[in-house]
Design a protein around this motif. Structure first.
Motif, PDB file in Angstrom:
ATOM      1  N   LEU A 225      10.100   1.342  10.471  1.00 44.21           N
ATOM      2  CA  LEU A 225       9.796   2.592   9.770  1.00 44.21           C
ATOM      3  C   LEU A 225       9.776   2.363   8.256  1.00 44.21           C
ATOM      4  O   LEU A 225       8.976   2.971   7.540  1.00 44.21           O
ATOM      5  CB  LEU A 225      10.823   3.671  10.123  1.00 44.21           C
ATOM      6  CG  LEU A 225      10.744   4.271  11.527  1.00 44.21           C
ATOM      7  CD1 LEU A 225      11.825   5.329  11.696  1.00 44.21           C
ATOM      8  CD2 LEU A 225       9.375   4.880  11.803  1.00 44.21           C
TER       9      LEU A 225
ATOM     10  N   SER B  26       6.430   1.317   7.220  1.00 38.23           N
ATOM     11  CA  SER B  26       5.504   2.438   7.061  1.00 38.23           C
ATOM     12  C   SER B  26       5.676   3.078   5.684  1.00 38.23           C
ATOM     13  O   SER B  26       4.705   3.445   5.020  1.00 38.23           O
ATOM     14  CB  SER B  26       5.751   3.495   8.146  1.00 38.23           C
ATOM     15  OG  SER B  26       5.477   2.983   9.427  1.00 38.23           O
TER      16      SER B  26
ATOM     17  N   GLU C 281       1.909   6.797   3.735  1.00 35.94           N
ATOM     18  CA  GLU C 281       1.491   7.595   4.888  1.00 35.94           C
ATOM     19  C   GLU C 281      -0.020   7.579   5.095  1.00 35.94           C
ATOM     20  O   GLU C 281      -0.489   7.678   6.219  1.00 35.94           O
ATOM     21  CB  GLU C 281       2.006   9.036   4.783  1.00 35.94           C
ATOM     22  CG  GLU C 281       1.685   9.770   3.503  1.00 35.94           C
ATOM     23  CD  GLU C 281       0.283  10.364   3.477  1.00 35.94           C
ATOM     24  OE1 GLU C 281      -0.292  10.603   4.563  1.00 35.94           O
ATOM     25  OE2 GLU C 281      -0.235  10.594   2.363  1.00 35.94           O
TER      26      GLU C 281
ATOM     27  N   SER D 278      -0.821   4.411   6.942  1.00 39.93           N
ATOM     28  CA  SER D 278      -0.195   4.539   8.253  1.00 39.93           C
ATOM     29  C   SER D 278      -1.035   5.433   9.163  1.00 39.93           C
ATOM     30  O   SER D 278      -1.255   5.127  10.336  1.00 39.93           O
ATOM     31  CB  SER D 278       1.220   5.120   8.108  1.00 39.93           C
ATOM     32  OG  SER D 278       1.845   5.257   9.361  1.00 39.93           O
TER      33      SER D 278
ATOM     34  N   ARG E 238       8.963   6.158  18.430  1.00 38.68           N
ATOM     35  CA  ARG E 238       8.574   5.665  17.117  1.00 38.68           C
ATOM     36  C   ARG E 238       7.277   6.314  16.641  1.00 38.68           C
ATOM     37  O   ARG E 238       7.161   6.729  15.495  1.00 38.68           O
ATOM     38  CB  ARG E 238       8.417   4.142  17.135  1.00 38.68           C
ATOM     39  CG  ARG E 238       8.262   3.567  15.743  1.00 38.68           C
ATOM     40  CD  ARG E 238       7.717   2.155  15.746  1.00 38.68           C
ATOM     41  NE  ARG E 238       7.585   1.666  14.381  1.00 38.68           N
ATOM     42  CZ  ARG E 238       6.653   2.068  13.523  1.00 38.68           C
ATOM     43  NH1 ARG E 238       5.761   2.977  13.892  1.00 38.68           N
ATOM     44  NH2 ARG E 238       6.592   1.591  12.292  1.00 38.68           N
ATOM     45  N   HIS E 239       6.304   6.415  17.549  1.00 41.31           N
ATOM     46  CA  HIS E 239       5.034   7.044  17.177  1.00 41.31           C
ATOM     47  C   HIS E 239       5.228   8.510  16.838  1.00 41.31           C
ATOM     48  O   HIS E 239       4.562   9.050  15.951  1.00 41.31           O
ATOM     49  CB  HIS E 239       4.019   6.909  18.315  1.00 41.31           C
ATOM     50  CG  HIS E 239       3.232   5.638  18.270  1.00 41.31           C
ATOM     51  ND1 HIS E 239       2.995   4.937  17.112  1.00 41.31           N
ATOM     52  CD2 HIS E 239       2.620   4.933  19.249  1.00 41.31           C
ATOM     53  CE1 HIS E 239       2.284   3.871  17.364  1.00 41.31           C
ATOM     54  NE2 HIS E 239       2.047   3.835  18.656  1.00 41.31           N
TER      55      HIS E 239
ATOM     56  N   ASN F  29       6.680   8.720  13.370  1.00 43.57           N
ATOM     57  CA  ASN F  29       5.676   8.293  12.397  1.00 43.57           C
ATOM     58  C   ASN F  29       4.558   9.335  12.244  1.00 43.57           C
ATOM     59  O   ASN F  29       4.119   9.638  11.139  1.00 43.57           O
ATOM     60  CB  ASN F  29       5.087   6.954  12.837  1.00 43.57           C
ATOM     61  CG  ASN F  29       4.834   6.020  11.676  1.00 43.57           C
ATOM     62  OD1 ASN F  29       5.766   5.451  11.125  1.00 43.57           O
ATOM     63  ND2 ASN F  29       3.584   5.868  11.291  1.00 43.57           N
TER      64      ASN F  29
ATOM     65  N   TRP G 231       5.642  12.394  10.262  1.00 41.29           N
ATOM     66  CA  TRP G 231       5.722  12.017   8.847  1.00 41.29           C
ATOM     67  C   TRP G 231       4.324  11.953   8.231  1.00 41.29           C
ATOM     68  O   TRP G 231       4.102  12.400   7.105  1.00 41.29           O
ATOM     69  CB  TRP G 231       6.435  10.673   8.757  1.00 41.29           C
ATOM     70  CG  TRP G 231       6.511  10.066   7.396  1.00 41.29           C
ATOM     71  CD1 TRP G 231       7.274  10.496   6.338  1.00 41.29           C
ATOM     72  CD2 TRP G 231       5.820   8.893   6.938  1.00 41.29           C
ATOM     73  NE1 TRP G 231       7.094   9.665   5.264  1.00 41.29           N
ATOM     74  CE2 TRP G 231       6.203   8.661   5.602  1.00 41.29           C
ATOM     75  CE3 TRP G 231       4.932   8.007   7.537  1.00 41.29           C
ATOM     76  CZ2 TRP G 231       5.723   7.602   4.847  1.00 41.29           C
ATOM     77  CZ3 TRP G 231       4.449   6.949   6.794  1.00 41.29           C
ATOM     78  CH2 TRP G 231       4.844   6.745   5.473  1.00 41.29           C
ATOM     79  N   GLU G 232       3.364  11.418   8.989  1.00 38.73           N
ATOM     80  CA  GLU G 232       1.982  11.367   8.506  1.00 38.73           C
ATOM     81  C   GLU G 232       1.419  12.771   8.310  1.00 38.73           C
ATOM     82  O   GLU G 232       0.754  13.051   7.310  1.00 38.73           O
ATOM     83  CB  GLU G 232       1.109  10.594   9.498  1.00 38.73           C
ATOM     84  CG  GLU G 232       1.411   9.102   9.560  1.00 38.73           C
ATOM     85  CD  GLU G 232       0.800   8.430  10.781  1.00 38.73           C
ATOM     86  OE1 GLU G 232       1.084   7.242  10.991  1.00 38.73           O
ATOM     87  OE2 GLU G 232       0.048   9.098  11.523  1.00 38.73           O
TER      88      GLU G 232
END
Length: 199
Positions: free
Chosen positions: A97, A100, A105, A108, A166-167, A170, A173-174
Motif C-alpha cells: 500500500l 501505491s 492515486e 494507481s 487489498r483491491h 486501494n 482510496w483511488e
C-alpha cells in the motif's frame, strides 16, 4: 415495439472497434497538441481513459514490476527474520500500500484499469507464476508448518481474500482521489485482517 428490445453488435461491427479506438486515440493526441480539451470529463469518457492508460503504459508496467519486487525488499528489512509468517504477510501488505502512496492515486487508478481492460487481467495479479503470488503462498505454507494458520481456510481462500481486501482498500482510496494516507488510515483494519487468519 416489444416491451424489451436488445441490441448487439454483429461480428463485423465488433471487428471495427479497434480501428475506432485508434481513430479516437489519434484524435485525442491532436486535440491535446492544439491545447483543446475533450467535451467530457476524463473520468466519464472511456476513450480518454483508454488513451491515458496507453500513454502511461510504461509507467504502469514499472509500477507492476515494483509491486513484484516488493517481496525481495521486504525480506531484506532488518528484523524480518524474527517475525512469524503472518506478521511478515501483514508487513508486506502495508509495504504494498505504501508503494501505491509513492506512485500516487492517479497512476494507481490507471494501473487498475489496465489490469481490467488491458493485456493483464486482474485475476492474474496473484497467479501462481507471479512473484507476489509465490511470495504469499510461501508465507502461508510456512504458517501452516508452524501450525499458526486457521485450518478452515485453504491457501487459495486466503489468497483470494487477500487480493479482494487489498483491491478494496486501494479502489476506495483511488475514488477519494488519494485524499488520505492509505497506510495510516487502514493500519488497524489490516492488523485485524491478518490476525483473523490465526488459529
Amino acid at each position: 415495439v416489444p416491451l424489451r428490445v436488445e441490441y448487439a453488435l454483429t461480428d463485423i461491427g465488433k471487428s471495427s472497434i479497434p480501428s475506432l479506438l485508434r481513430l479516437s486515440d489519434g484524435s485525442i493526441d491532436m486535440m491535446q497538441e492544439a491545447g483543446l480539451k475533450a467535451s467530457c470529463p476524463d473520468a466519464s469518457c472511456p476513450a480518454m481513459v483508454e488513451h491515458e492508460v496507453m500513454v502511461n503504459q510504461s509507467r504502469i508496467e514499472e509500477y507492476r514490476k515494483r509491486w513484484d519486487d516488493e517481496y525481495d525488499r521486504l525480506m531484506a528489512k532488518p528484523g524480518i527474520e524474527q517475525m512469524d509468517p503472518i506478521d511478515t504477510l501483514c508487513s508486506w501488505f502495508v509495504d504494498s500500500l505504501q508503494l501505491s502512496l509513492e506512485y500516487g492515486e492517479e497512476l494507481s487508478r490507471l494501473a487498475t484499469i489496465y489490469y481490467i481492460v488491458g493485456e493483464e487481467k486482474s485475476d492474474d495479479l496473484l497467479a501462481e507464476e507471479r512473484v507476489t503470488g509465490q511470495a504469499i503462498r510461501n508465507l502461508l505454507d510456512q504458517a501452516r508448518q508452524q501450525d499458526i494458520l486457521r485450518d478452515d481456510l485453504t491457501n487459495e481462500d486466503i489468497v483470494h481474500a487477500y487480493l479482494s481486501f487489498r483491491h478494496g482498500l486501494n479502489s476506495y482510496w483511488e475514488l477519494e482521489r488519494g485524499a488520505y494516507d492509505i497506510v495510516e488510515k487502514n493500519r488497524n483494519v489490516i492488523t485485524w485482517f491478518c490476525d483473523s487468519l490465526r488459529k
